[in-house]
Design a protein around this motif. Structure first.
Motif, PDB file in Angstrom:
ATOM      1  N   PHE A   6     -28.619 -12.255  32.118  1.00 38.43           N
ATOM      2  CA  PHE A   6     -27.502 -11.713  31.346  1.00 38.43           C
ATOM      3  C   PHE A   6     -27.849 -10.300  30.873  1.00 38.43           C
ATOM      4  N   ASN A  21     -20.482 -12.566  24.029  1.00 36.84           N
ATOM      5  CA  ASN A  21     -21.758 -12.572  24.752  1.00 36.84           C
ATOM      6  C   ASN A  21     -22.789 -13.451  24.055  1.00 36.84           C
ATOM      7  N   LYS A  22     -22.831 -13.380  22.746  1.00 37.05           N
ATOM      8  CA  LYS A  22     -23.794 -14.197  22.005  1.00 37.05           C
ATOM      9  C   LYS A  22     -23.505 -15.682  22.203  1.00 37.05           C
ATOM     10  N   ILE A  25     -24.665 -16.572  25.827  1.00 41.96           N
ATOM     11  CA  ILE A  25     -26.114 -16.549  26.038  1.00 41.96           C
ATOM     12  C   ILE A  25     -26.800 -17.715  25.333  1.00 41.96           C
ATOM     13  N   SER A  26     -26.262 -18.142  24.203  1.00 45.30           N
ATOM     14  CA  SER A  26     -26.871 -19.233  23.435  1.00 45.30           C
ATOM     15  C   SER A  26     -26.252 -20.590  23.745  1.00 45.30           C
ATOM     16  N   SER A  36     -31.819 -19.169  32.230  1.00 46.41           N
ATOM     17  CA  SER A  36     -31.302 -17.824  31.975  1.00 46.41           C
ATOM     18  C   SER A  36     -32.265 -16.981  31.151  1.00 46.41           C
ATOM     19  N   ARG A  37     -32.105 -15.681  31.318  1.00 45.75           N
ATOM     20  CA  ARG A  37     -32.767 -14.699  30.468  1.00 45.75           C
ATOM     21  C   ARG A  37     -31.728 -13.663  30.072  1.00 45.75           C
ATOM     22  N   HIS A  38     -32.014 -12.985  28.964  1.00 41.31           N
ATOM     23  CA  HIS A  38     -31.050 -12.011  28.431  1.00 41.31           C
ATOM     24  C   HIS A  38     -31.732 -10.691  28.124  1.00 41.31           C
ATOM     25  N   ASP A  40     -30.588  -7.214  26.139  1.00 46.85           N
ATOM     26  CA  ASP A  40     -29.546  -6.572  25.330  1.00 46.85           C
ATOM     27  C   ASP A  40     -29.402  -5.127  25.790  1.00 46.85           C
ATOM     28  N   TYR A  81     -25.311 -11.162  35.467  1.00 48.51           N
ATOM     29  CA  TYR A  81     -24.073 -11.030  34.694  1.00 48.51           C
ATOM     30  C   TYR A  81     -24.148  -9.720  33.919  1.00 48.51           C
TER      31      TYR A  81
END
Length: 368
Positions: A6, A21-22, A25-26, A36-38, A40, A81
């Motif tokens: 993400f 988005n938060k 992602i959570s 997944s990884r994010h 910012d 994404y």
């Protein structure tokens, strides 16, 4: 298990895209099906800095690019994404990200949280060429059917419509008015001129000539309109006895405003308006909504079914819509109840998560 990387801004600052988005992602639901990884990618610490170029942002962009390359090498995502910026400096930053990502061959998903592609393309030949290039062979998520037109002329592999979701949470039952109390009108958004707060005050001046049994709260964080300017403007219009300018409200204080309100008004003509979360919040609390035809709002509010719509910047039309709901208590009630039903059916966080999961599974089916 398939993997998603993400690339998306999360709060702060707080706005519709960062909140969505938060949530995504959570999401425990998505975590059950995808690793997944994010990263910012937000470079703006304040809402007013979004989309604007600043030399101070460049080191952060460089660090983000390094992190993206590292994750592409090590994490090897099947899907990347990207919360794509539709205009401004951030769009050109995202173009660089896309060119790097494509070297590694993952499925690329653009989530368009705002609009501005078409307008930016009309104003810049370079923007048109770059947008046509990066959209090739990608997947696109729109917030509403009405926002598809913003990407007209661009070719992409597939597209989806996923509405935002807002946390359900408990909501106190609305108490029927006894006809004696003042009807409470609520504006709950930033003090941004193009969000229509000045237009609302102008319309209220017209309404006050024939109606006096109402009160108004203008709640929001100052942006290009200060608290003092708005208070003075209300006084100049002779509305100080019925219009309260209270600044930003959060958590319990905001809930209290929504519970006490009878009508919600957002007269927006913001050029990048897409899918205002403030409207979803009002629908959650069973409020009839008065708003405009901007962005995806007509996909949120059906005229005469769960709210009232009017052409943006038409002060007289706005005043008429307010007067109509002041004069028709049964209509206020029925519109509010319909808005609450629609919220529960279409606009909750759980629905948003399920729909987003279906998109990811369609793009990258799980192995049997």
């Amino acid at each position: 298990m398939k993997r998603i990387l993400f690339l998306a801004q999360v709060p702060p600052p707080v706005h519709g895209a960062s909140i969505a988005n938060k949530i995504l992602i959570s999401s425990d639901l998505i975590a059950e099906h995808f690793e997944s990884r994010h990263i910012d990618i937000g470079a703006a610490g304040k809402i007013e800095d979004i989309g604007k170029f600043s030399v101070a942002k460049l080191p952060g962009v460089a660090r983000t690019l390094v992190s993206i390359v590292r994750n592409l090498f090590v994490f090897r995502p099947h899907i990347v994404y990207l919360s794509l910026a539709p205009s401004g400096f951030a769009f050109y930053r995202d173009v660089v990200f896309v060119q790097i990502i494509r070297l590694f061959g993952p499925e690329l998903v653009f989530h368009l949280h705002g609009k501005g592609l078409r307008r930016s393309g009309e104003n810049s030949r370079l923007f048109r060429r770059l947008s046509k290039s990066i959209f090739k062979n990608c997947h696109v998520i729109f917030l509403s059917e009405g926002l598809r037109s913003d990407a007209a002329g661009l070719s992409y592999k597939s597209s989806f419509v996923v509405n935002y979701g807002f946390p359900e949470g408990p909501v106190a039952p609305r108490v029927a008015s006894d006809g004696q109390k003042k009807i409470e009108i609520l504006y709950l958004s930033n003090y941004v001129r193009t969000k229509g707060v000045i237009d609302l005050v102008d319309a209220l001046e017209l309404v006050s000539r024939t109606h006096n049994h109402f009160g108004v709260t203008l709640a929001g964080k100052p942006f290009d309109i200060s608290l003092e300017f708005l208070e003075n403007y209300v006084r100049e219009k002779g509305l100080a006895d019925r219009v309260r300018v209270c600044g930003p409200k959060y958590d319990g204080d905001k809930v209290e405003l929504l519970e006490k309100a009878d009508i919600f008004v957002l007269p927006t003509y913001y050029e990048n308006e897409a899918f205002p979360l403030s409207i979803l919040e009002a629908m959650k609390f069973g409020l009839p909504v008065i708003s405009t035809y901007e962005g995806g709002i007509p996909d949120m509010i059906a005229e005469g079914v769960d709210g009232r719509l009017f052409p943006s910047r038409d002060i007289t039309a706005l005043a008429r819509q307010i007067e109509y709901l002041l004069d028709h208590p049964e209509e206020r009630r029925s519109l509010g109840e319909a808005a609450r039903r629609k919220f529960l059916e279409r606009f909750t966080v759980s629905t948003f998560e399920r729909n987003m999961l279906q998109v990811f599974q369609h793009i990258c089916p799980q192995e049997p």
